[in-house]
Scaffold this active site. Structure first.
Site, PDB file in Angstrom:
ATOM      1  N   LYS A  10       0.822  -1.208   0.000  1.00 47.45           N
ATOM      2  CA  LYS A  10       0.000   0.000   0.000  1.00 47.45           C
ATOM      3  C   LYS A  10       0.864   1.270   0.000  1.00 47.45           C
ATOM      4  CE  LYS A  10      -3.163   0.979   3.395  1.00 47.45           C
ATOM      5  NZ  LYS A  10      -4.249   1.871   2.987  1.00 47.45           N
ATOM      6  N   VAL A  13       3.743   2.596   2.975  1.00 50.25           N
ATOM      7  CA  VAL A  13       4.120   1.601   4.000  1.00 50.25           C
ATOM      8  C   VAL A  13       5.631   1.455   4.148  1.00 50.25           C
ATOM      9  CG1 VAL A  13       2.006   0.210   3.928  1.00 50.25           C
ATOM     10  CG2 VAL A  13       3.860  -0.298   2.328  1.00 50.25           C
ATOM     11  N   GLY A  14       6.378   1.874   3.107  1.00 47.50           N
ATOM     12  CA  GLY A  14       7.841   1.781   3.193  1.00 47.50           C
ATOM     13  C   GLY A  14       8.479   0.958   2.084  1.00 47.50           C
ATOM     14  N   LYS A  15       7.806   0.862   0.938  1.00 49.85           N
ATOM     15  CA  LYS A  15       8.352   0.063  -0.184  1.00 49.85           C
ATOM     16  C   LYS A  15       9.709   0.581  -0.644  1.00 49.85           C
ATOM     17  CE  LYS A  15       4.770   1.096  -2.618  1.00 49.85           C
ATOM     18  NZ  LYS A  15       3.978   1.737  -1.539  1.00 49.85           N
ATOM     19  N   THR A  16       9.787   1.903  -0.822  1.00 48.89           N
ATOM     20  CA  THR A  16      11.038   2.480  -1.322  1.00 48.89           C
ATOM     21  C   THR A  16      12.157   2.285  -0.299  1.00 48.89           C
ATOM     22  OG1 THR A  16       9.771   4.085  -2.595  1.00 48.89           O
ATOM     23  CG2 THR A  16      12.089   4.592  -2.233  1.00 48.89           C
ATOM     24  N   THR A  17      11.837   2.548   0.970  1.00 44.68           N
ATOM     25  CA  THR A  17      12.823   2.374   2.047  1.00 44.68           C
ATOM     26  C   THR A  17      13.334   0.933   2.078  1.00 44.68           C
ATOM     27  OG1 THR A  17      11.582   4.011   3.317  1.00 44.68           O
ATOM     28  CG2 THR A  17      13.156   2.663   4.533  1.00 44.68           C
ATOM     29  N   ASP A  39       8.818   5.477  -8.477  1.00 45.81           N
ATOM     30  CA  ASP A  39       8.161   6.437  -7.621  1.00 45.81           C
ATOM     31  C   ASP A  39       8.229   7.834  -8.242  1.00 45.81           C
ATOM     32  OD1 ASP A  39       7.188   7.807  -5.469  1.00 45.81           O
ATOM     33  OD2 ASP A  39       8.292   6.587  -4.014  1.00 45.81           O
TER      34      ASP A  39
END
Ligand SMILES: Nc1ncnc2c1ncn2[C@@H]1O[C@H](COP(=O)(O)OP(=O)(O)OP(=O)(O)O)[C@@H](O)[C@H]1O
Ligand SMILES: [Mg+2]
Length: 324
Positions: A10, A13-17, A39
């Site tokens: 979603k 939520v922290g996908k890139t991190t 992104d």
């Protein structure tokens, strides 16, 4: 572990991190790694504090790590320009204007971005030979991941289009019987050649996604995020893509046992709620929790990435991509 690793989930939520931390972990393990982000907010640039473009560039200070940012808007434009060029060669001048208008409209339709990104992802996978591992930071669940399940469907669709095209050429040839070289039309048909190209593209994509890719979903320890993850797992399963593991991010840290101030009580209550959600994840979702990452007091960048990466229980070894 497969050479292509996808992180979905979603928004926010922290996908890139997580993708960047995992990229760092892979590179530190000695794998030549590329992080690919779609992104539009250029978050990878923020995480590494360094601008990236459409071409892979090395991440300063981390040996063996490259990153690139694909801009969905630019990609959509490029994608439609490609279609425009293809079609312009095959239709009368009078049709070109009509086609341009249709394509302008197509640009605005839902799915145009995703379809352009899908092509670009597959392109990156096809040219992945310099890397041991390619990490894809995808756009929020649903759109991109859903699309990844489509190549087989599209292959079937193209097969039907090819069949129709062959039939109409065949009819045309029969009507023209008596001419000297009847098969010439079928062999040199540009539409068939284009469809054949697309078919091979989708064949490659479904092969690579089925056997050379691993999918992970990032979630936060709250009900909405858990529900969304459950749906995403089911949707992907319908498309024969299995989720390898779940990454729980932004967990509240536990206070020391001897602390009993208001802040500590708040944290303890919050941790209890989150633990219930995580328990639900362990008991009701199939893919294992492969990482539990606590919320840091600041954005995760620089040295913090290694810290976060250490909380990952995901293999970093890879075999060379077989589809190159
Ligand atoms: N474990 C963490 N501790 C502290 N901050 C975090 C943590 N994980 C993520 N963040 C912060 O939360 C914000 C959102 O994270 P991130 O950009 O990675 O999410 P995303 O899923 O990629 O978002 P989007 O869906 O918009 O692409 C960022 O500011 C990031 O620094
Ligand atoms: Mg992101």
């Amino acid at each position: 572990m497969e050479p292509f690793v996808f992180f979905g989930g979603k928004g926010g939520v922290g996908k890139t991190t997580v993708s960047c931390a995992y990229g760092v972990k892979s590179a530190r393990a000695g794998l030549d790694t590329l992080v690919v982000s779609t992104d539009p907010a250029h978050s990878v640039t923020d995480v590494f504090d360094q601008p990236f473009s459409d071409d892979p560039e090395s991440v300063e200070g981390i040996d063996g790590l490259d990153a690139m940012e694909i801009d969905p808007e630019t990609e959509t434009q490029r994608h439609l320009d490609g279609i425009r060029n293809d079609l312009s060669e095959q239709v009368s001048a009078a049709m070109v204007n009509e086609i341009n208008q249709q394509l302008e409209m197509a640009h605005q339709t839902p799915g145009a971005h995703e379809s352009a990104l899908f092509d670009r992802f597959v392109d990156v996978m096809r040219n992945a030979d310099p890397y041991d591992r390619v990490v894809f930071d995808t756009s929020p669940t649903g759109s991109t991941l859903r699309l990844l399940g489509l190549p087989e469907f599209l292959e079937g669709w193209i097969d039907r289009l090819m069949h129709k095209r062959e039939k109409s050429i065949d009819l045309f040839e029969k009507a023209a019987i008596g001419s000297n070289e009847p098969r010439r039309v079928m062999n040199g048909d540009p539409v068939l050649a284009r469809l054949q190209d697309r078919k091979e593209f989708f064949e490659f994509a479904s092969g690579a996604l089925q056997s050379d890719a691993a999918f992970f979903l990032v979630l936060n320890p709250d009900q909405l995020s858990v529900n969304e993850t459950r749906r995403a797992i089911a949707e992907m399963r319908e498309r024969d893509l299995s989720v390898r593991g779940l990454v729980a991010n932004k967990l509240t840290p536990e206070p020391d046992p001897d602390e009993d101030g208001r802040g500590a009580r708040y944290l303890r209550d919050r941790v209890a709620t989150e633990n219930e959600r995580l328990q639900e994840v362990r008991e009701t979702l199939d893919p294992p929790l492969v990482a539990e990452i606590t919320t840091r007091t600041a954005e995760v960048k620089g040295d913090l990435l290694d810290d976060v990466a250490a909380e990952f229980d995901v293999e970093t070894d890879a075999e060379a991509p077989t589809f190159v």
